[in-house]
Design an enzyme around this catalytic site. Structure first.
Site, PDB file in Angstrom:
ATOM      1  CG  ASP A 102      25.264   0.104  44.564  1.00  0.00           C
ATOM      2  OD1 ASP A 102      25.298  -0.717  43.633  1.00  0.00           O
ATOM      3  OD2 ASP A 102      24.217   0.665  44.951  1.00  0.00           O
ATOM      4  CG  ASP A 159      21.674   1.462  39.572  1.00  0.00           C
ATOM      5  OD1 ASP A 159      22.356   2.207  38.853  1.00  0.00           O
ATOM      6  OD2 ASP A 159      21.184   0.385  39.179  1.00  0.00           O
ATOM      7  CE  LYS A 162      26.490  -4.765  43.888  1.00  0.00           C
ATOM      8  NZ  LYS A 162      25.980  -3.443  44.276  1.00  0.00           N
ATOM      9  CG  ASP A 190      21.098   1.815  47.300  1.00  0.00           C
ATOM     10  OD1 ASP A 190      19.903   1.500  47.195  1.00  0.00           O
ATOM     11  OD2 ASP A 190      21.978   1.300  46.595  1.00  0.00           O
ATOM     12  CB  THR A 210      27.038  -1.783  39.446  1.00  0.00           C
ATOM     13  OG1 THR A 210      25.674  -1.751  38.999  1.00  0.00           O
ATOM     14  CG2 THR A 210      27.939  -1.915  38.220  1.00  0.00           C
ATOM     15  CB  ALA A 211      23.346  -5.792  40.015  1.00  0.00           C
TER      16      ALA A 211
END
Length: 250
Positions: free
Chosen positions: A7, A9, A157, A180, A112-113
């Site tokens: 990921d 962020d 994801k 996270d 990642t989004a």
């Protein structure tokens, strides 16, 4: 072949890459300064508490509305400014872990989004093997405000990861994933070796219950708590001094 998925962020970097995208867009006159200030505050809250489904949905709705009819190339040209904000906030420890995976023969991917363009750009600069992000639909070079594939959030994801695994013959049961957020539990559970990084409260509980490895690098919350404690002590000290002066005057 196994792989490692990261990921972005609060995992590879502190804070949100989206804020630096918003800052670059504000400098280019694409969004207002007020919107940028609100995004800055959201970035602080994100560093302290992580993401929520509600906040993520709001961001996607706002971004989609903003993009309608805009030239894709204009946003792609914001890339250097976005990188200028992201690169100093990368965790050196996480980069070392990623490169160790590569040295062991595992390809490394960002998941990642953020947009596919952002994921691919950062992955390329870091020397990773690729990036999986949210694809934005463009027709004749103009954004439609719609997605061209899965939203890379929650179940989106692992959907992207499985498609990549099928294409590149990757064994997910022998692969690693780092994140996270509780929202990334589908991503973490899609592999055989999940690792929680700077976990929010919900993910930290799951990691403890399931015996997952936990890494912590983000100290913003601790620093803010320390500053709050020092401020409180200062105010109490000032209040005590004032009370003593008043007593002496009486």
């Amino acid at each position: 072949m196994s792989a490692a998925f990261f990921d972005l962020d609060r995992t590879l970097m502190s804070g949100s890459s989206g804020f630096f995208w918003a800052r670059a867009a504000a400098r280019a006159g694409m969004i207002s300064r007020r919107r940028l200030a609100l995004d800055a505050w959201e970035n602080v809250k994100f560093r302290l508490r992580g993401s929520t489904d509600e906040s993520t949905d709001k961001v996607m709705l706002r971004v989609g509305e903003m993009l309608v009819g805009k030239r894709a190339v204009d946003f792609q040209r914001l890339g250097p400014q976005v990188l200028a904000g992201v690169l100093p906030r990368l965790y050196p420890q996480m980069l070392e872990i990623a490169w160790q995976h590569q040295d062991a023969g595992r390809p490394v991917f960002i998941v990642t989004a953020a947009t596919q363009d952002t994921a691919g750009m950062i992955a390329h600069v870091l020397g990773f093997d690729g990036g999986l992000g949210t694809p934005l639909e463009a027709v004749d070079g103009l954004y439609t405000g719609k997605l061209a594939g899965p939203f890379a959030y929650r179940d989106g994801k692992p959907q992207l990861m499985r498609a990549l695994a099928d294409d590149q013959s990757i064994d997910l049961t022998d692969s690693y994933a780092y994140s996270d957020s509780e929202s990334d539990l589908p991503m973490l559970r899609a592999v055989g070796h999940p690792v929680a990084v700077n976990p929010d409260g919900a993910l930290a509980r799951v990691a403890r219950e399931e015996g997952w490895d936990v890494l912590r690098f983000d100290r913003l919350g601790g620093r803010l708590k320390m500053i709050g404690g020092l401020t409180a002590a200062t105010l109490l000290g000032a209040a005590g001094a004032t009370a003593r002066r008043r007593g002496a005057a009486r």
